[in-house]
Design a protein around this motif. Structure first.
Motif, PDB file in Angstrom:
ATOM      1  N   VAL A  81       0.835  -1.211   0.000  1.00 15.56           N
ATOM      2  CA  VAL A  81       0.000   0.000   0.000  1.00 15.56           C
ATOM      3  C   VAL A  81       0.867   1.257   0.000  1.00 15.56           C
ATOM      4  O   VAL A  81       0.495   2.281  -0.590  1.00 15.56           O
ATOM      5  N   ASN A  82       2.019   1.199   0.636  1.00 14.75           N
ATOM      6  CA  ASN A  82       2.937   2.346   0.589  1.00 14.75           C
ATOM      7  C   ASN A  82       3.457   2.577  -0.821  1.00 14.75           C
ATOM      8  O   ASN A  82       3.562   3.725  -1.280  1.00 14.75           O
ATOM      9  N   ALA A  83       3.784   1.498  -1.525  1.00 14.48           N
ATOM     10  CA  ALA A  83       4.256   1.628  -2.908  1.00 14.48           C
ATOM     11  C   ALA A  83       3.151   2.181  -3.799  1.00 14.48           C
ATOM     12  O   ALA A  83       3.387   3.051  -4.659  1.00 14.48           O
ATOM     13  N   LEU A  84       1.928   1.697  -3.620  1.00  8.14           N
ATOM     14  CA  LEU A  84       0.804   2.175  -4.427  1.00  8.14           C
ATOM     15  C   LEU A  84       0.535   3.659  -4.162  1.00  8.14           C
ATOM     16  O   LEU A  84       0.266   4.426  -5.100  1.00  8.14           O
ATOM     17  N   ALA A  85       0.609   4.069  -2.902  1.00  8.77           N
ATOM     18  CA  ALA A  85       0.398   5.483  -2.569  1.00  8.77           C
ATOM     19  C   ALA A  85       1.461   6.352  -3.226  1.00  8.77           C
ATOM     20  O   ALA A  85       1.168   7.437  -3.759  1.00  8.77           O
ATOM     21  N   LYS A  86       2.695   5.887  -3.216  1.00 14.33           N
ATOM     22  CA  LYS A  86       3.780   6.634  -3.841  1.00 14.33           C
ATOM     23  C   LYS A  86       3.611   6.708  -5.352  1.00 14.33           C
ATOM     24  O   LYS A  86       3.874   7.741  -5.979  1.00 14.33           O
ATOM     25  N   SER A  89       0.042   9.004  -6.017  1.00 13.13           N
ATOM     26  CA  SER A  89      -0.101  10.386  -5.535  1.00 13.13           C
ATOM     27  C   SER A  89       0.181  11.424  -6.613  1.00 13.13           C
ATOM     28  O   SER A  89      -0.619  12.352  -6.821  1.00 13.13           O
ATOM     29  N   PRO A  90       1.281  11.314  -7.372  1.00  9.09           N
ATOM     30  CA  PRO A  90       1.510  12.308  -8.425  1.00  9.09           C
ATOM     31  C   PRO A  90       0.514  12.213  -9.566  1.00  9.09           C
ATOM     32  O   PRO A  90       0.226  13.211 -10.239  1.00  9.09           O
ATOM     33  N   VAL A  91      -0.048  11.017  -9.795  1.00  9.52           N
ATOM     34  CA  VAL A  91      -1.038  10.837 -10.861  1.00  9.52           C
ATOM     35  C   VAL A  91      -2.341  11.542 -10.491  1.00  9.52           C
ATOM     36  O   VAL A  91      -2.958  12.233 -11.305  1.00  9.52           O
ATOM     37  N   TYR A  92      -2.767  11.371  -9.243  1.00 13.43           N
ATOM     38  CA  TYR A  92      -4.008  11.999  -8.779  1.00 13.43           C
ATOM     39  C   TYR A  92      -3.843  13.489  -8.511  1.00 13.43           C
ATOM     40  O   TYR A  92      -4.794  14.255  -8.638  1.00 13.43           O
ATOM     41  N   GLY A  93      -2.654  13.881  -8.100  1.00 15.56           N
ATOM     42  CA  GLY A  93      -2.446  15.282  -7.749  1.00 15.56           C
ATOM     43  C   GLY A  93      -2.703  15.577  -6.297  1.00 15.56           C
ATOM     44  O   GLY A  93      -2.806  16.738  -5.899  1.00 15.56           O
ATOM     45  N   GLU A 218      -9.880   0.364 -13.999  1.00 11.48           N
ATOM     46  CA  GLU A 218      -8.736   0.860 -14.772  1.00 11.48           C
ATOM     47  C   GLU A 218      -7.568  -0.130 -14.749  1.00 11.48           C
ATOM     48  O   GLU A 218      -6.399   0.246 -14.678  1.00 11.48           O
ATOM     49  N   VAL A 219      -7.892  -1.424 -14.854  1.00  6.56           N
ATOM     50  CA  VAL A 219      -6.845  -2.437 -14.759  1.00  6.56           C
ATOM     51  C   VAL A 219      -5.855  -2.378 -15.926  1.00  6.56           C
ATOM     52  O   VAL A 219      -4.728  -2.868 -15.818  1.00  6.56           O
ATOM     53  N   TYR A 220      -6.259  -1.765 -17.048  1.00  7.40           N
ATOM     54  CA  TYR A 220      -5.355  -1.636 -18.198  1.00  7.40           C
ATOM     55  C   TYR A 220      -4.719  -0.242 -18.266  1.00  7.40           C
ATOM     56  O   TYR A 220      -4.321   0.219 -19.337  1.00  7.40           O
ATOM     57  N   GLU A 221      -4.614   0.418 -17.124  1.00  6.66           N
ATOM     58  CA  GLU A 221      -4.197   1.822 -17.099  1.00  6.66           C
ATOM     59  C   GLU A 221      -2.840   2.084 -17.746  1.00  6.66           C
ATOM     60  O   GLU A 221      -2.597   3.171 -18.272  1.00  6.66           O
ATOM     61  N   TRP A 222      -1.930   1.116 -17.742  1.00  6.79           N
ATOM     62  CA  TRP A 222      -0.600   1.336 -18.309  1.00  6.79           C
ATOM     63  C   TRP A 222      -0.520   0.912 -19.775  1.00  6.79           C
ATOM     64  O   TRP A 222       0.470   1.234 -20.454  1.00  6.79           O
ATOM     65  N   LEU A 223      -1.538   0.206 -20.256  1.00  7.51           N
ATOM     66  CA  LEU A 223      -1.500  -0.299 -21.629  1.00  7.51           C
ATOM     67  C   LEU A 223      -2.150   0.706 -22.578  1.00  7.51           C
ATOM     68  O   LEU A 223      -3.270   0.521 -23.060  1.00  7.51           O
ATOM     69  N   VAL A 224      -1.442   1.795 -22.818  1.00 10.42           N
ATOM     70  CA  VAL A 224      -1.905   2.875 -23.690  1.00 10.42           C
ATOM     71  C   VAL A 224      -0.892   3.009 -24.820  1.00 10.42           C
ATOM     72  O   VAL A 224       0.306   3.150 -24.577  1.00 10.42           O
ATOM     73  N   TYR A 225      -1.374   2.946 -26.065  1.00 11.73           N
ATOM     74  CA  TYR A 225      -0.466   2.960 -27.211  1.00 11.73           C
ATOM     75  C   TYR A 225      -0.117   4.387 -27.621  1.00 11.73           C
ATOM     76  O   TYR A 225      -0.891   5.323 -27.389  1.00 11.73           O
ATOM     77  N   ASP A 226       1.055   4.562 -28.212  1.00 17.37           N
ATOM     78  CA  ASP A 226       1.633   5.904 -28.344  1.00 17.37           C
ATOM     79  C   ASP A 226       0.867   6.835 -29.272  1.00 17.37           C
ATOM     80  O   ASP A 226       1.076   8.040 -29.251  1.00 17.37           O
ATOM     81  N   THR A 227      -0.037   6.295 -30.085  1.00 17.42           N
ATOM     82  CA  THR A 227      -0.855   7.154 -30.944  1.00 17.42           C
ATOM     83  C   THR A 227      -2.211   7.456 -30.309  1.00 17.42           C
ATOM     84  O   THR A 227      -3.067   8.074 -30.931  1.00 17.42           O
ATOM     85  N   ILE A 232      -6.903   9.249 -18.605  1.00 16.24           N
ATOM     86  CA  ILE A 232      -7.222  10.211 -17.547  1.00 16.24           C
ATOM     87  C   ILE A 232      -8.062   9.504 -16.490  1.00 16.24           C
ATOM     88  O   ILE A 232      -9.043   8.819 -16.820  1.00 16.24           O
ATOM     89  N   LYS A 233      -7.689   9.654 -15.242  1.00 16.50           N
ATOM     90  CA  LYS A 233      -8.471   9.079 -14.153  1.00 16.50           C
ATOM     91  C   LYS A 233      -9.649   9.995 -13.841  1.00 16.50           C
ATOM     92  O   LYS A 233      -9.471  11.168 -13.531  1.00 16.50           O
ATOM     93  N   ILE A 234     -10.850   9.448 -13.912  1.00 16.47           N
ATOM     94  CA  ILE A 234     -12.047  10.260 -13.707  1.00 16.47           C
ATOM     95  C   ILE A 234     -12.088  10.817 -12.281  1.00 16.47           C
ATOM     96  O   ILE A 234     -12.695  11.877 -12.041  1.00 16.47           O
ATOM     97  N   ALA A 235     -11.401  10.161 -11.342  1.00 13.85           N
ATOM     98  CA  ALA A 235     -11.378  10.654  -9.956  1.00 13.85           C
ATOM     99  C   ALA A 235     -10.736  12.025  -9.847  1.00 13.85           C
ATOM    100  O   ALA A 235     -10.955  12.743  -8.864  1.00 13.85           O
ATOM    101  N   THR A 236      -9.922  12.413 -10.851  1.00 13.26           N
ATOM    102  CA  THR A 236      -9.231  13.710 -10.791  1.00 13.26           C
ATOM    103  C   THR A 236     -10.102  14.858 -11.291  1.00 13.26           C
ATOM    104  O   THR A 236      -9.699  16.022 -11.169  1.00 13.26           O
ATOM    105  N   LEU A 237     -11.281  14.563 -11.836  1.00 13.45           N
ATOM    106  CA  LEU A 237     -12.152  15.627 -12.335  1.00 13.45           C
ATOM    107  C   LEU A 237     -12.943  16.252 -11.178  1.00 13.45           C
ATOM    108  O   LEU A 237     -13.165  15.613 -10.141  1.00 13.45           O
ATOM    109  N   PRO A 238     -13.378  17.509 -11.333  1.00 12.86           N
ATOM    110  CA  PRO A 238     -14.111  18.193 -10.260  1.00 12.86           C
ATOM    111  C   PRO A 238     -15.321  17.399  -9.773  1.00 12.86           C
ATOM    112  O   PRO A 238     -16.106  16.892 -10.580  1.00 12.86           O
TER     113      PRO A 238
END
Length: 423
Positions: A81-86, A89-93, A218-227, A232-238
């Motif tokens: 959980v410490n690794a996940l928080a680290k 945190s920068p992704v969520y802001g 968001e289990v595929y969050e890292w599998l995004v192709y370069d094109t 975007i995490k919806i949790a970061t929206l107002p």
């Protein structure tokens, strides 16, 4: 006392409706029976990274293993959980609290189950973007809720997952005074769609307006192709931080689906509810697996921004496989729908003009059986990813999986070429 079996009450019947049938059991059995090349199910047939596998071996055999082979903290091993928080945190802001805003589960499945069981009660409606991962529907029914499908609309002649679009009018109409939760998946399984900021803002506006919880898979969050557009995490929206539960997966992140280690990130008051369900069901998750995932994440965070970082290099490795398989499928006359993210590639078989005999099953299911039995290629239909009301959206669209060894893909492609030669 009578030994006659009593009929189910209407409530009990509603709860178990649709729970008996498991599509993965059915289509895995089909692949085995026909000895087909399995290009359907979403698991890699290549190794997880060496350092992650070594971490697991060390966790169970080193002196530290005396503790790691025993129970760990119920809501999640502290190192993980410490690794996940680290990581997040920068992704969520904001600073994610590892002790109150994260819970570890038995895979992403476990996370989804906790979220739905914690908040859905009989009479609650759950809006689910279709096509959806097939467990959403039975999990909602198991909790006594009512699934309500919101189909993405595929543009005619679709060639990209971006051509699956959210219809704003249908979105607005899906929400009622009974709506309790909104569930969606981005990057999306099975289409590979990455929801745009505009689409996420539309979803967020409806969740805020109707005071609805959002379950973001968001289990595929890292599998995004370069094109592709950025994920975007919806949790970061107002207005969404306090109402969003976000699901992640070590299985998808490290190509180790059998490790069944997942997590949910959310506000403390919601995570507490998940912890209650977790504590009375699973209680805790395997300690060595959590230790190995934590160590793996720590190393990958130190590599962020470099070609060696597995969090981003996996997509770079999979993209050529995606493109190569797309080309092979197009040459046989199928229409590939190129994914922006994830493991999967949808294919429209309509142009082939196959008129398979009616047997009461949807067209895509009949095509999948025909492809396995006649051509030795196992894929997955998409109609099970829809509610019964909307399964017609699937037509002859089926799902291929390209997170496979090149030799596996080549074996499948050779069968496609033989099929083409026979036409």
């Amino acid at each position: 006392m009578s030994d006659q079996v009593q009929p189910l009450s209407p409530y009990a019947a509603k709860r178990i409706h649709g729970l008996q049938k498991n599509m993965w059991t059915e289509y895995a059995a089909l692949a085995l029976r026909t000895k087909s090349t399995n290009l359907g199910q979403g698991f890699p047939d290549f190794h997880a990274p060496d350092h992650v596998r070594q971490s697991l071996a060390t966790a169970t055999t080193s002196e530290k293993g005396r503790a790691l082979n025993q129970y760990t903290r119920s809501q999640g091993h502290l190192r993980l959980v410490n690794a996940l928080a680290k990581l997040y945190s920068p992704v969520y802001g904001w600073e994610v609290n590892p002790l109150t805003e994260i819970i570890v589960s038995v895979g992403g499945y476990g996370s989804l189950f906790y979220c739905i069981q914690s908040f859905i009660n009989p009479g609650d409606e759950v809006v689910m973007v279709e096509p959806f991962f097939d467990c959403y529907d039975p999990m909602v029914r198991m909790a006594g809720g009512t699934p309500k499908g919101l189909p993405l609309v595929m543009k005619p002649g679709a060639t990209s997952s971006a051509d699956f679009q959210l219809d704003l009018k249908m979105l607005e109409e899906a929400f009622t005074e009974k709506t309790k939760m909104f569930i969606f998946n981005t990057p999306h399984n099975p289409t590979g769609k990455i929801f745009s900021r505009s689409e996420l803002e539309q979803i967020a506006a409806m969740c805020v307006k109707h005071d609805v919880l959002c379950l973001s898979d968001e289990v595929y969050e890292w599998l995004v192709y370069d094109t592709s557009p950025p994920h975007i995490k919806i949790a970061t929206l107002p207005g969404m931080r306090e109402r969003t539960l976000t699901v992640g997966s070590a299985g998808k992140t490290f190509s180790a689906t059998g490790w069944k280690t997942g997590w949910t990130v959310g506000p403390p008051e919601l995570i507490r509810c998940l912890a209650s369900v977790h504590g009375q069901s699973m209680y805790t998750c395997p300690s060595p697996l959590q230790e190995a995932v934590a160590e793996g994440l720590e190393l990958e965070m130190s590599r962020l921004g470099t070609p060696e970082c597995y969090l981003t290099s996996l997509a770079a490795e999979l993209k050529p496989k995606r493109d190569w398989l797309s080309k092979e499928l197009a040459e046989i006359g199928l229409t590939p729908i190129i994914p922006e993210g994830g493991y999967f590639l949808l294919v429209d078989a309509e142009p082939l003009g196959l008129n398979l005999p009616e047997d009461g099953r949807p067209e895509d299911c009949r095509f999948v059986y025909w492809l396995a039995e006649e051509k030795g290629i196992a894929v997955i239909p998409t109609s099970p990813f829809y509610t019964k009301e909307h399964e017609h959206y699937a037509k002859k669209v089926v799902r291929f999986c390209f997170c496979k060894e090149d030799s596996t893909l080549e074996k499948g492609a050779e069968k496609l070429r033989r099929w083409k030669a026979s036409l």
